[in-house]
Design a protein around this motif. Sequence first.
Motif, PDB file in Angstrom:
ATOM      1  N   ASN A 180       0.816  -1.216   0.000  1.00  0.00           N
ATOM      2  CA  ASN A 180       0.000   0.000   0.000  1.00  0.00           C
ATOM      3  C   ASN A 180       0.850   1.266   0.000  1.00  0.00           C
ATOM      4  OD1 ASN A 180      -2.561  -1.203  -0.050  1.00  0.00           O
ATOM      5  ND2 ASN A 180      -2.528  -1.541   2.165  1.00  0.00           N
ATOM      6  N   ASP A 181       2.086   1.170   0.476  1.00  0.00           N
ATOM      7  CA  ASP A 181       2.968   2.334   0.528  1.00  0.00           C
ATOM      8  C   ASP A 181       3.861   2.446  -0.703  1.00  0.00           C
ATOM      9  OD1 ASP A 181       1.976   2.905   3.082  1.00  0.00           O
ATOM     10  OD2 ASP A 181       3.434   1.568   4.013  1.00  0.00           O
ATOM     11  N   GLU A 182       3.897   1.410  -1.520  1.00  0.00           N
ATOM     12  CA  GLU A 182       4.743   1.407  -2.711  1.00  0.00           C
ATOM     13  C   GLU A 182       3.868   1.211  -3.947  1.00  0.00           C
ATOM     14  OE1 GLU A 182       7.944   1.903  -2.721  1.00  0.00           O
ATOM     15  OE2 GLU A 182       8.403   1.757  -0.584  1.00  0.00           O
ATOM     16  N   LYS A 183       4.262   1.823  -5.050  1.00  0.00           N
ATOM     17  CA  LYS A 183       3.524   1.670  -6.310  1.00  0.00           C
ATOM     18  C   LYS A 183       4.252   0.660  -7.191  1.00  0.00           C
ATOM     19  CE  LYS A 183       1.468   6.301  -6.237  1.00  0.00           C
ATOM     20  NZ  LYS A 183       1.298   7.590  -6.938  1.00  0.00           N
ATOM     21  N   TYR A 184       3.992  -0.604  -6.906  1.00  0.00           N
ATOM     22  CA  TYR A 184       4.630  -1.667  -7.676  1.00  0.00           C
ATOM     23  C   TYR A 184       4.000  -1.765  -9.068  1.00  0.00           C
ATOM     24  CZ  TYR A 184       6.965  -3.286  -3.450  1.00  0.00           C
ATOM     25  OH  TYR A 184       7.745  -3.370  -2.336  1.00  0.00           O
ATOM     26  N   THR A 185       4.840  -2.091 -10.031  1.00  0.00           N
ATOM     27  CA  THR A 185       4.379  -2.217 -11.415  1.00  0.00           C
ATOM     28  C   THR A 185       4.442  -3.652 -11.928  1.00  0.00           C
ATOM     29  OG1 THR A 185       6.613  -1.712 -12.241  1.00  0.00           O
ATOM     30  CG2 THR A 185       5.093   0.144 -11.965  1.00  0.00           C
ATOM     31  N   ALA A 186       5.009  -4.565 -11.136  1.00  0.00           N
ATOM     32  CA  ALA A 186       5.152  -5.956 -11.578  1.00  0.00           C
ATOM     33  C   ALA A 186       5.297  -6.877 -10.379  1.00  0.00           C
ATOM     34  CB  ALA A 186       6.359  -6.101 -12.499  1.00  0.00           C
ATOM     35  N   MET A 213      -3.488  -5.543  -6.869  1.00  0.00           N
ATOM     36  CA  MET A 213      -2.577  -4.439  -7.158  1.00  0.00           C
ATOM     37  C   MET A 213      -2.978  -3.681  -8.418  1.00  0.00           C
ATOM     38  SD  MET A 213       0.944  -6.510  -6.233  1.00  0.00           S
ATOM     39  CE  MET A 213       2.072  -5.204  -6.738  1.00  0.00           C
ATOM     40  N   GLY A 214      -4.152  -4.005  -8.966  1.00  0.00           N
ATOM     41  CA  GLY A 214      -4.623  -3.273 -10.136  1.00  0.00           C
ATOM     42  C   GLY A 214      -4.245  -3.897 -11.469  1.00  0.00           C
ATOM     43  N   GLY A 215      -3.874  -5.188 -11.452  1.00  0.00           N
ATOM     44  CA  GLY A 215      -3.569  -5.871 -12.709  1.00  0.00           C
ATOM     45  C   GLY A 215      -2.160  -5.659 -13.207  1.00  0.00           C
ATOM     46  N   VAL A 216      -1.172  -5.660 -12.320  1.00  0.00           N
ATOM     47  CA  VAL A 216       0.218  -5.457 -12.740  1.00  0.00           C
ATOM     48  C   VAL A 216       0.715  -6.696 -13.486  1.00  0.00           C
ATOM     49  CG1 VAL A 216       0.672  -3.907 -10.824  1.00  0.00           C
ATOM     50  CG2 VAL A 216       1.134  -6.351 -10.554  1.00  0.00           C
ATOM     51  N   SER A 217       1.812  -6.545 -14.223  1.00  0.00           N
ATOM     52  CA  SER A 217       2.375  -7.645 -15.002  1.00  0.00           C
ATOM     53  C   SER A 217       2.940  -8.716 -14.084  1.00  0.00           C
ATOM     54  CB  SER A 217       3.460  -7.132 -15.949  1.00  0.00           C
ATOM     55  OG  SER A 217       4.536  -6.559 -15.222  1.00  0.00           O
ATOM     56  N   ARG A 218       2.972  -9.945 -14.595  1.00  0.00           N
ATOM     57  CA  ARG A 218       3.383 -11.094 -13.781  1.00  0.00           C
ATOM     58  C   ARG A 218       4.511 -11.849 -14.472  1.00  0.00           C
ATOM     59  NH1 ARG A 218      -1.657 -14.203 -14.066  1.00  0.00           N
ATOM     60  NH2 ARG A 218      -1.942 -12.893 -15.899  1.00  0.00           N
ATOM     61  N   HIS A 219       5.468 -12.266 -13.675  1.00  0.00           N
ATOM     62  CA  HIS A 219       6.631 -12.971 -14.206  1.00  0.00           C
ATOM     63  C   HIS A 219       7.010 -14.095 -13.250  1.00  0.00           C
ATOM     64  CE1 HIS A 219       7.312  -9.405 -16.799  1.00  0.00           C
ATOM     65  NE2 HIS A 219       6.962  -8.740 -15.719  1.00  0.00           N
ATOM     66  N   GLU A 231      12.460  -1.754 -11.768  1.00  0.00           N
ATOM     67  CA  GLU A 231      12.116  -0.965 -10.587  1.00  0.00           C
ATOM     68  C   GLU A 231      10.669  -1.202 -10.188  1.00  0.00           C
ATOM     69  OE1 GLU A 231      12.478   3.673  -9.003  1.00  0.00           O
ATOM     70  OE2 GLU A 231      12.858   3.159 -11.093  1.00  0.00           O
ATOM     71  N   LYS A 232      10.428  -1.263  -8.884  1.00  0.00           N
ATOM     72  CA  LYS A 232       9.102  -1.475  -8.321  1.00  0.00           C
ATOM     73  C   LYS A 232       8.536  -2.852  -8.675  1.00  0.00           C
ATOM     74  CE  LYS A 232       8.968   2.595  -6.450  1.00  0.00           C
ATOM     75  NZ  LYS A 232       9.063   2.750  -4.980  1.00  0.00           N
ATOM     76  N   THR A 233       9.367  -3.889  -8.576  1.00  0.00           N
ATOM     77  CA  THR A 233       8.909  -5.264  -8.767  1.00  0.00           C
ATOM     78  C   THR A 233       8.775  -5.943  -7.410  1.00  0.00           C
ATOM     79  OG1 THR A 233       9.962  -5.457 -10.934  1.00  0.00           O
ATOM     80  CG2 THR A 233       9.418  -7.506  -9.809  1.00  0.00           C
ATOM     81  N   PHE A 234       7.611  -6.521  -7.143  1.00  0.00           N
ATOM     82  CA  PHE A 234       7.367  -7.221  -5.882  1.00  0.00           C
ATOM     83  C   PHE A 234       7.810  -8.669  -6.041  1.00  0.00           C
ATOM     84  CE2 PHE A 234       4.790  -9.715  -2.922  1.00  0.00           C
ATOM     85  CZ  PHE A 234       4.973  -8.996  -1.738  1.00  0.00           C
TER      86      PHE A 234
END
Length: 492
Positions: A219-225, A262-268, A304-307
Amino acid sequence: MFNLPHSGIKLNLQKEPALSNPFFRIDVPKTAFLPLKIGSKDFYPEGLKIGSEIQRGQILAYARDDRELRLISPFDGIFDGIIEKKHPYYRRVNCIQITVLGGGEESAQQEELSRADADVDTLEEASAAFVSKENNSDKALENVEETEANVEPTVTDDDKKTEDTQANADNAAKSIEYDFTDMSLPEMSINQLVKMAKLAGITDEIDGTFLYEKLEIINDEKYTAIALSSLDSQPYISSGTAVLLKYMKEVCGGMQLLSNAMGGVSRHIIMYGEECSKKIDNTIGDIKVIKLTGNYPFTPTLPEKTFIMGIQAAKALYEACAEERLNFRQMITVSGSAVEHPQNIEAETGTPIIELIEHCSLKSKPGRIIVNDVMLGQAMSASSVVFPGLSAITVLSGKETRHATACIGCGRCVNICPQKIMPCYILRDYQNENINGADFRRSKKCIGCGLCSYVCPSGINLCKIVGKSANILYKAELYNKKMSTNGKGSSE
């Protein structure tokens, strides 16, 4: 994006034959020992009396500062008391000892049924003191077997056509088995996932921390993947790949749950090593499988911003949220030069590791037993037990166990270190208690890859010394900060 550095060394991967051997679910033990310390959390028993009956799903202990975090029993049995057991990271930990009802009996068939049967405890029920459910799967199985025994097997043309049709259906299923885009999943927010991961007590195997603690920072980070780590980057480990192969639906479902929240971020999914990556396609539905190559240490450069989350943690998250099921098992690679039949084994928390080793048999006298592989792992005792986050047990022969001698100043550790922190000089300062030395202070840059210990001809565990040095500096800084703060307070 998702690159590995070219520095380091090329390890001789030895993932076979464990990776190709069938996965094995070991029987529940006769006596189990549930650790009362997991990660950074200490648990305290409540309401237990020696000789009292314990039921599967019963809450046995609570974390010191958070009663929402509980230790839940994987077994039916009798509480025998608290006993101290050796632990590779904490030296010794208190454990709840349970005499397991039915422990050691042949139960593989029953365990296979448990995945689809109501015997599996739900999270809602686990909130109560214990779970009491009737399991009718064994009776159903007996009825089916009895019916089959009374029927004469005959093969007709219609049967042949049915078999052909079934074979075609199986082939069609295989072609789409990796497409999980239409999975029916509950809509859950990050806060809901945090709560479910906490109730289920899920531990992320890649760093040994509770998954809910990692999810809380989303919630504190804007992850993109999202990237699931199935690197299995060290010589013997293949448990991540084994879980992905056996539980692909559950793994992908756990990642999809998190992606949706997370709003549908990309998955790897990140993999390493030809032996592992050749068993998995380049894509699983719309999930990209990143197959890395390069030298050890395996520290991939991520977007950057990968969980980052572990494969087994993703599986457990799916089971908790989509199936309301507690997961007490984990996949563990049992291998090493002293192991006769390397294999990936599923075992419950609290199972003595000697039972896993005995199942795989030894071909030579063991020199050392190492938790989570030879490069970064710690030595563990044969009396240790399976604890959350354990992914490998590596048993080395006596020939591979070196005895340390004095440093000869060869400089190999300096040349191999990816951080260029000169471990042999840190060793000298450590021995001389020179914590203010410039070399000693470089220990804070250590990434713990273990290369210095690997190449040392004197057999010195330099990585451990550097880690201790960094810990000394950390404690010294905390002490100085505390004294500085107290000084300011008194002067005011």
